[in-house]
Design a protein around this motif. Structure first.
Motif, PDB file in Angstrom:
ATOM      1  N   TRP A 327      -0.907  51.461   0.900  1.00 31.75           N
ATOM      2  CA  TRP A 327      -1.196  50.185   1.547  1.00 31.75           C
ATOM      3  C   TRP A 327      -0.336  49.066   0.975  1.00 31.75           C
ATOM      4  O   TRP A 327       0.147  48.210   1.712  1.00 31.75           O
ATOM      5  CB  TRP A 327      -2.675  49.844   1.389  1.00 31.75           C
ATOM      6  CG  TRP A 327      -3.586  50.793   2.083  1.00 31.75           C
ATOM      7  CD1 TRP A 327      -3.305  51.580   3.155  1.00 31.75           C
ATOM      8  CD2 TRP A 327      -4.950  51.066   1.743  1.00 31.75           C
ATOM      9  NE1 TRP A 327      -4.403  52.333   3.498  1.00 31.75           N
ATOM     10  CE2 TRP A 327      -5.427  52.034   2.657  1.00 31.75           C
ATOM     11  CE3 TRP A 327      -5.806  50.599   0.763  1.00 31.75           C
ATOM     12  CZ2 TRP A 327      -6.714  52.528   2.610  1.00 31.75           C
ATOM     13  CZ3 TRP A 327      -7.096  51.094   0.717  1.00 31.75           C
ATOM     14  CH2 TRP A 327      -7.554  52.047   1.627  1.00 31.75           C
ATOM     15  N   SER A 328      -0.144  49.079  -0.335  1.00 38.33           N
ATOM     16  CA  SER A 328       0.657  48.031  -0.972  1.00 38.33           C
ATOM     17  C   SER A 328       2.097  48.082  -0.494  1.00 38.33           C
ATOM     18  O   SER A 328       2.734  47.046  -0.286  1.00 38.33           O
ATOM     19  CB  SER A 328       0.595  48.177  -2.496  1.00 38.33           C
ATOM     20  OG  SER A 328      -0.726  47.984  -2.968  1.00 38.33           O
ATOM     21  N   TYR A 329       2.615  49.282  -0.314  1.00 36.77           N
ATOM     22  CA  TYR A 329       3.979  49.419   0.203  1.00 36.77           C
ATOM     23  C   TYR A 329       4.084  48.816   1.603  1.00 36.77           C
ATOM     24  O   TYR A 329       5.039  48.091   1.919  1.00 36.77           O
ATOM     25  CB  TYR A 329       4.377  50.893   0.232  1.00 36.77           C
ATOM     26  CG  TYR A 329       5.582  51.173   1.087  1.00 36.77           C
ATOM     27  CD1 TYR A 329       6.862  50.822   0.657  1.00 36.77           C
ATOM     28  CD2 TYR A 329       5.439  51.774   2.337  1.00 36.77           C
ATOM     29  CE1 TYR A 329       7.972  51.057   1.453  1.00 36.77           C
ATOM     30  CE2 TYR A 329       6.548  52.019   3.138  1.00 36.77           C
ATOM     31  CZ  TYR A 329       7.806  51.659   2.689  1.00 36.77           C
ATOM     32  OH  TYR A 329       8.895  51.898   3.488  1.00 36.77           O
ATOM     33  N   LEU A 330       3.103  49.100   2.446  1.00 31.62           N
ATOM     34  CA  LEU A 330       3.131  48.577   3.808  1.00 31.62           C
ATOM     35  C   LEU A 330       2.993  47.054   3.819  1.00 31.62           C
ATOM     36  O   LEU A 330       3.653  46.369   4.599  1.00 31.62           O
ATOM     37  CB  LEU A 330       2.021  49.233   4.629  1.00 31.62           C
ATOM     38  CG  LEU A 330       2.184  50.745   4.847  1.00 31.62           C
ATOM     39  CD1 LEU A 330       0.925  51.328   5.460  1.00 31.62           C
ATOM     40  CD2 LEU A 330       3.389  51.041   5.712  1.00 31.62           C
ATOM     41  N   PHE A 336       8.105  41.199   3.099  1.00 30.15           N
ATOM     42  CA  PHE A 336       9.563  41.097   3.032  1.00 30.15           C
ATOM     43  C   PHE A 336      10.131  40.658   4.383  1.00 30.15           C
ATOM     44  O   PHE A 336      11.015  39.810   4.465  1.00 30.15           O
ATOM     45  CB  PHE A 336      10.156  42.451   2.624  1.00 30.15           C
ATOM     46  CG  PHE A 336      11.648  42.459   2.548  1.00 30.15           C
ATOM     47  CD1 PHE A 336      12.316  41.814   1.520  1.00 30.15           C
ATOM     48  CD2 PHE A 336      12.395  43.122   3.523  1.00 30.15           C
ATOM     49  CE1 PHE A 336      13.701  41.816   1.461  1.00 30.15           C
ATOM     50  CE2 PHE A 336      13.782  43.134   3.464  1.00 30.15           C
ATOM     51  CZ  PHE A 336      14.438  42.473   2.429  1.00 30.15           C
ATOM     52  N   LYS A 337       9.613  41.224   5.465  1.00 25.46           N
ATOM     53  CA  LYS A 337      10.058  40.812   6.792  1.00 25.46           C
ATOM     54  C   LYS A 337       9.714  39.353   7.056  1.00 25.46           C
ATOM     55  O   LYS A 337      10.458  38.638   7.732  1.00 25.46           O
ATOM     56  CB  LYS A 337       9.409  41.697   7.856  1.00 25.46           C
ATOM     57  CG  LYS A 337       9.919  43.135   7.865  1.00 25.46           C
ATOM     58  CD  LYS A 337       9.225  43.941   8.946  1.00 25.46           C
ATOM     59  CE  LYS A 337       9.711  45.393   8.960  1.00 25.46           C
ATOM     60  NZ  LYS A 337       9.010  46.197   9.992  1.00 25.46           N
ATOM     61  N   SER A 345       5.371  39.445  10.330  1.00 26.82           N
ATOM     62  CA  SER A 345       5.462  40.333  11.485  1.00 26.82           C
ATOM     63  C   SER A 345       4.246  41.208  11.580  1.00 26.82           C
ATOM     64  O   SER A 345       3.619  41.525  10.588  1.00 26.82           O
ATOM     65  CB  SER A 345       6.715  41.213  11.386  1.00 26.82           C
ATOM     66  OG  SER A 345       6.621  42.053  10.282  1.00 26.82           O
ATOM     67  N   LYS A 346       3.932  41.652  12.759  1.00 27.60           N
ATOM     68  CA  LYS A 346       2.691  42.384  12.990  1.00 27.60           C
ATOM     69  C   LYS A 346       2.906  43.880  12.927  1.00 27.60           C
ATOM     70  O   LYS A 346       3.981  44.366  13.175  1.00 27.60           O
ATOM     71  CB  LYS A 346       2.153  42.004  14.363  1.00 27.60           C
ATOM     72  CG  LYS A 346       0.798  42.594  14.650  1.00 27.60           C
ATOM     73  CD  LYS A 346       0.349  42.190  16.012  1.00 27.60           C
ATOM     74  CE  LYS A 346      -1.024  42.681  16.314  1.00 27.60           C
ATOM     75  NZ  LYS A 346      -1.111  44.089  16.530  1.00 27.60           N
ATOM     76  N   LYS A 366       5.340  41.718  16.573  1.00 28.35           N
ATOM     77  CA  LYS A 366       4.421  40.665  16.968  1.00 28.35           C
ATOM     78  C   LYS A 366       3.903  39.973  15.731  1.00 28.35           C
ATOM     79  O   LYS A 366       4.165  40.391  14.620  1.00 28.35           O
ATOM     80  CB  LYS A 366       3.238  41.221  17.759  1.00 28.35           C
ATOM     81  CG  LYS A 366       3.635  41.967  19.018  1.00 28.35           C
ATOM     82  CD  LYS A 366       2.415  42.484  19.707  1.00 28.35           C
ATOM     83  CE  LYS A 366       2.775  43.364  20.889  1.00 28.35           C
ATOM     84  NZ  LYS A 366       1.599  43.914  21.537  1.00 28.35           N
ATOM     85  N   SER A 367       3.122  38.944  15.935  1.00 29.65           N
ATOM     86  CA  SER A 367       2.554  38.239  14.786  1.00 29.65           C
ATOM     87  C   SER A 367       1.549  39.124  14.078  1.00 29.65           C
ATOM     88  O   SER A 367       0.633  39.630  14.689  1.00 29.65           O
ATOM     89  CB  SER A 367       1.865  36.963  15.248  1.00 29.65           C
ATOM     90  OG  SER A 367       1.036  36.465  14.242  1.00 29.65           O
TER      91      SER A 367
END
Length: 392
Positions: A327-330, A336-337, A345-346, A366-367
């Motif tokens: 989860w932390s990576y995601l 970062f984006k 970003s969504k 998306k948001s």
């Protein structure tokens, strides 16, 4: 036949409640039947009180969403209306229901010739038709506001309770005199209320907004309930309170970010998401392994030694840590984006499509904050598991 069935049930019951599995060596269930202090010792029968309480929590939620959350949503400008209704068209409706909700370029061109409609107009029709079955923003706002309120309140209660608890300052106290650790009223209320809330999520997920990961979150809630119940029955409640409070620390921030997005406060949404990300990573990648796992693996080994349920409990906590890393990576990837695009970003779990995104078929982002949590669950809402990017 009946005698054989009764005998089989008796063997199964004895296996499920085997003292060799649940308890350290030379400890029996009878040893924990004594009065102790406060509420005595945790008993499996205490769990039965959770079900009427969960029904009460669910009823309070319905009242809260109607008389508190909805007026707040209207106050910040969220409209009490559903999505735009597309123009009725029998041919497109048949394609939508029987063939595909996402027609490809070839099918769009064929429909355009058949109806004498512009391709862009047909794309808009399918987008509005998909959104027709999606819940309005008002509903999502009310659900998130309920979860935000509960998580904030239970986190504040947990901090207040643990602040005066010796094991908050010295984790070795989690295992001192274990399992003969009396159950105080404050600890009992904390545990039962958390468990009741997750049972209420089990009830409400059948009436809440249907997400893409309904089955995943169903399993997630079962796992959460199972772990909270497991730690209560074998009286690992002291370390259990630490785990619950640690996870609650970031949950309410996530819901706050969603509320800000629904109210179209994008800057506030992005700020809250950054704060949520920082708190999540500090608690799940720092405090959890070096504080929680340290005491459950090493201090408990030293003070009480391993036994079957000890291995299971620590195995589940280690699996949870693996999920924390994923989860932390995601989250880090989204953050970062956000730095690059200037906006969070969504993920791919959105509920409602925007016109600009549908019309530009090359755009998928998306948001982030436009997604809403389940029951709440949410990506991280839950103590023991869940799919971070697939819940909604």
């Amino acid at each position: 036949m009946a005698t054989a069935a009764a005998g089989a049930l008796g063997l199964l019951w004895g296996w499920l409640w085997s003292e060799r599995f649940w308890m350290p060596q030379n400890v029996s269930w009878a040893d924990l039947e004594g009065p102790g202090d406060g509420y005595g010792y945790p008993q499996a029968r205490h769990i039965l009180s959770v079900f009427p309480l969960a029904a009460g929590v669910f009823s309070v939620r319905l009242l809260f969403e109607r008389f508190i959350a909805k007026p707040c949503a209207l106050h910040v400008g969220i409209q009490d209306s559903g999505p735009y209704q597309p123009q009725p068209n029998a041919i497109l409706e048949k394609v939508f229901i029987s063939i595909t909700k996402y027609p490809d370029e070839k099918r769009l061109e064929g429909l355009s010739k058949q109806l004498d409609w512009d391709v862009r107009k047909i794309q808009c029709w399918f987008r509005h038709r998909r959104n027709q079955d999606k819940p309005p923003t008002l509903t999502k706002f009310c659900e998130s506001m309920w979860r935000f309120t509960f998580y904030l309140c239970i986190f504040c209660y947990g901090i207040r309770f643990l602040w005066s608890s010796p094991w908050f300052w010295d984790t070795r106290q989690c295992w001192h005199s274990y399992p003969y650790q009396p159950l105080t009223s404050g600890l009992y209320y904390y545990y039962i209320m958390e468990l009741a809330f997750y049972w209420s999520l089990m009830f409400s997920q059948f009436t809440d907004i249907k997400r893409k990961d309904f089955l995943i979150m169903f399993v997630h809630h079962l796992a959460t309930i199972g772990l909270i119940t497991f730690s209560y029955i074998n009286n690992m409640v002291r370390v259990g309170t630490l785990v619950m409070c640690l996870h609650d620390a970031s949950d309410f921030l996530l819901e706050a970010a969603k509320l800000a997005n629904y109210a179209k406060y994008q800057r506030l949404c992005d700020t809250l998401f950054v704060i949520f990300s920082a708190v999540f990573m500090v608690t799940r990648l720092g405090i959890y392994p070096f504080w929680i796992l340290n005491t459950t693996l090493f201090e408990s080994w030293e003070m009480i030694g391993p036994y079957p349920s000890w291995w299971l409990f620590n195995g589940l906590l280690l699996i949870l840590q693996v999920l924390h890393v994923i989860w932390s990576y995601l989250i880090a990837r989204i953050a970062f984006k956000a730095l690059i695009r200037g906006k969070v970003s969504k993920d791919d779990r959105s509920d409602v499509e925007s016109s600009s995104e549908e019309e530009d078929v090359t755009t998928n982002a998306k948001s982030f904050c436009g997604s809403s949590s389940s029951n709440g669950s949410s990506w991280v809402n839950g103590h023991m598991g869940g799919s971070y990017w697939a819940e909604e």
